[in-house]
Design an enzyme around this catalytic site. Structure first.
Site, PDB file in Angstrom:
ATOM      1  N   HIS A  94       1.151 -20.886  -6.986  1.00  0.00           N
ATOM      2  CA  HIS A  94      -0.026 -20.175  -7.492  1.00  0.00           C
ATOM      3  C   HIS A  94      -0.477 -19.165  -6.458  1.00  0.00           C
ATOM      4  O   HIS A  94      -0.053 -19.204  -5.309  1.00  0.00           O
ATOM      5  CB  HIS A  94      -1.166 -21.147  -7.797  1.00  0.00           C
ATOM      6  N   THR A  95      -1.335 -18.271  -6.871  1.00  0.00           N
ATOM      7  CA  THR A  95      -1.923 -17.291  -5.983  1.00  0.00           C
ATOM      8  C   THR A  95      -3.432 -17.428  -6.012  1.00  0.00           C
ATOM      9  O   THR A  95      -3.999 -17.868  -7.016  1.00  0.00           O
ATOM     10  CB  THR A  95      -1.529 -15.858  -6.393  1.00  0.00           C
TER      11      THR A  95
END
Length: 218
Positions: A132-133
């Protein structure tokens, strides 16, 4: 972004005292005690690195996150048998498909995910990772989770040293949705039956049926 300790307490459904007790080993402990503030990234690190052990009933606010994982997976995709030799290659290949679905640039998306991975592995143990970011790139109606299976398990520098066979690619529209989905995925993966399902590379239909059945019990 910084979040008040009271907001974290509401988000996770536990008391500030319980959070404080669970985080005494963290460098951020003084920040908890003295200011009652943590950044979204620091809360995420607590969930990812320390895997706070909570009953599923304690994690969620009724009405706001019920079926949020089911909805996010429904909007996402399931990719199976991806040929990749290492974690960054898997991310680059997966984002080519996911970016098209989200109408984002795949190279930018892969770069953000890889930068996050270099900061700290997103592996949560038992052969599962949640790439994820911390950049919130999607609109509120597009909180999305996609499941990706490499052809062969890949090293993700997991704390338990197990190679990863299942990756939940998480993209949320805001910090609270991000943390709710991250916590929900971690809780889902605590169930052995669910881990066995993931290891079998389920179809999207079978995954959704299992997730919805599980979320109904929360």
């Amino acid at each position: 972004m910084q979040v008040k300790l009271s907001d974290i307490s509401t988000l996770l459904g536990i008391t500030p005292k319980d959070i404080d007790e669970k985080c005494k080993s963290l460098k951020q402990h003084d920040l908890f005690v003295d200011e009652g503030l943590l950044s979204t990234g620091e809360i995420e690190d607590i969930l990812m690195d320390h895997q706070i052990g909570l009953d599923s009933s304690e994690l969620y606010e009724v009405g706001t996150s019920k079926f949020n994982l089911f909805r996010a997976l429904l909007k996402g995709i399931v990719l199976d048998r991806i040929h990749a030799n290492h974690q960054f290659e898997l991310i680059e290949i997966a984002t080519q498909h996911i970016a098209q679905m989200l109408d984002l640039d795949s190279k930018t998306l892969a770069l953000l995910l890889i930068e996050r991975e270099k900061m700290m592995s997103t592996a949560i143990g038992n052969g599962i990772a949640v790439p994820h970011t911390r950049d919130f790139l999607v609109p509120s109606h597009l909180d999305t989770v996609s499941l990706v299976h490499p052809l062969h398990p890949i090293n993700f520098d997991a704390l338990d040293k197990q190679p990863v066979h299942s990756c939940f690619f998480l993209f949320a529209s805001n910090p609270k949705n991000h943390l709710r989905l991250l916590a929900k995925i971690a809780s889902f993966c605590q169930v052995q039956e669910h881990r066995e399902l993931l290891a079998s590379a389920p179809t999207k239909r079978d995954l959704l049926i299992t997730v919805r059945k599980w979320e109904q019990t929360l």
